[in-house]
Design a protein around this motif. Structure first.
Motif, PDB file in Angstrom:
ATOM      1  N   ARG A  54      33.194  41.117  46.163  1.00 30.39           N
ATOM      2  CA  ARG A  54      34.504  41.780  46.923  1.00 30.39           C
ATOM      3  C   ARG A  54      35.339  42.149  45.785  1.00 30.39           C
ATOM      4  N   CYS A  55      35.028  41.887  44.249  1.00 27.80           N
ATOM      5  CA  CYS A  55      36.582  42.036  43.723  1.00 27.80           C
ATOM      6  C   CYS A  55      36.170  43.668  43.702  1.00 27.80           C
ATOM      7  N   CYS A  79      44.299  39.342  38.422  1.00 33.80           N
ATOM      8  CA  CYS A  79      44.396  37.558  38.357  1.00 33.80           C
ATOM      9  C   CYS A  79      44.407  37.687  36.260  1.00 33.80           C
ATOM     10  N   ALA A 121      44.070  33.186  42.473  1.00 31.43           N
ATOM     11  CA  ALA A 121      44.005  33.595  43.718  1.00 31.43           C
ATOM     12  C   ALA A 121      44.490  33.872  44.984  1.00 31.43           C
ATOM     13  N   GLU A 122      45.321  33.189  45.376  1.00 28.55           N
ATOM     14  CA  GLU A 122      46.154  33.523  45.820  1.00 28.55           C
ATOM     15  C   GLU A 122      47.050  35.451  46.528  1.00 28.55           C
ATOM     16  N   CYS A 131      45.302  38.384  44.669  1.00 30.18           N
ATOM     17  CA  CYS A 131      43.574  38.372  45.007  1.00 30.18           C
ATOM     18  C   CYS A 131      43.785  39.402  46.074  1.00 30.18           C
ATOM     19  N   GLU A 141      40.761  39.139  47.750  1.00 29.32           N
ATOM     20  CA  GLU A 141      40.210  37.887  48.647  1.00 29.32           C
ATOM     21  C   GLU A 141      38.976  37.205  47.580  1.00 29.32           C
ATOM     22  N   THR A 192      38.305  32.417  44.937  1.00 25.95           N
ATOM     23  CA  THR A 192      38.372  30.270  45.144  1.00 25.95           C
ATOM     24  C   THR A 192      38.888  29.889  44.198  1.00 25.95           C
ATOM     25  N   ARG A 208      38.327  23.168  49.166  1.00 23.07           N
ATOM     26  CA  ARG A 208      39.378  24.623  48.636  1.00 23.07           C
ATOM     27  C   ARG A 208      41.014  24.065  48.141  1.00 23.07           C
ATOM     28  N   PRO A 221      42.829  30.283  47.815  1.00 17.66           N
ATOM     29  CA  PRO A 221      43.711  30.654  48.171  1.00 17.66           C
ATOM     30  C   PRO A 221      43.489  30.029  49.623  1.00 17.66           C
TER      31      PRO A 221
END
Length: 119
Positions: free
Chosen positions: A56-57, A63, A96-97, A99, A102, A105, A114, A117
């Motif tokens: 996903r990155c 970050c 994390a929030e 990104c 997303e 984590t 968790r 985020p």
């Protein structure tokens, strides 16, 4: 690194478990998990585990700029955790929030809860 093609391996260099469809030989997809209860990481009650979903990155670098002690961009331009288990911090939570993909984590090393985020 251990693991075969399409498998899971342990990266001896970074101390991370990798599930990226390459058996740990590199690649661009998959998840890099830095420690965690499932990976056998040990930590204190307040420690956290950082997971980066490398599939996903998108490599924005937000970050690594926000939490440089905990996250870095790898040679492929995608995020990775710097250490298996770390202490929680505002910068890590913020990374994390924010990104855009997303892909990050943050979870409790003790129980896997968790932290970021937020759901």
């Amino acid at each position: 690194m251990t693991g075969g093609p399409g498998g899971t391996g342990t990266d001896a260099t970074h101390g991370t478990d990798r599930t990226d469809g390459t058996g740990g030989t590199g690649g661009t997809g998959g998840t890099v998990q830095a420690g965690g209860p499932a990976a056998g990481a040990s930590g204190t009650a307040g420690d956290v585990v950082v997971r980066v979903d490398r599939a996903r990155c998108v490599g924005s670098g937000l970050c690594a700029a926000t939490a440089p002690d905990d996250l870095a961009l790898g040679e492929d331009g995608r995020a990775r955790a710097r250490r298996p288990v770390t202490v929680p911090g505002e910068e890590l939570t913020e990374a994390a929030e924010m990104c855009p993909a997303e892909a990050i984590t943050v979870r409790s090393a003790l129980d896997g809860r968790r932290i970021a985020p937020a759901l």
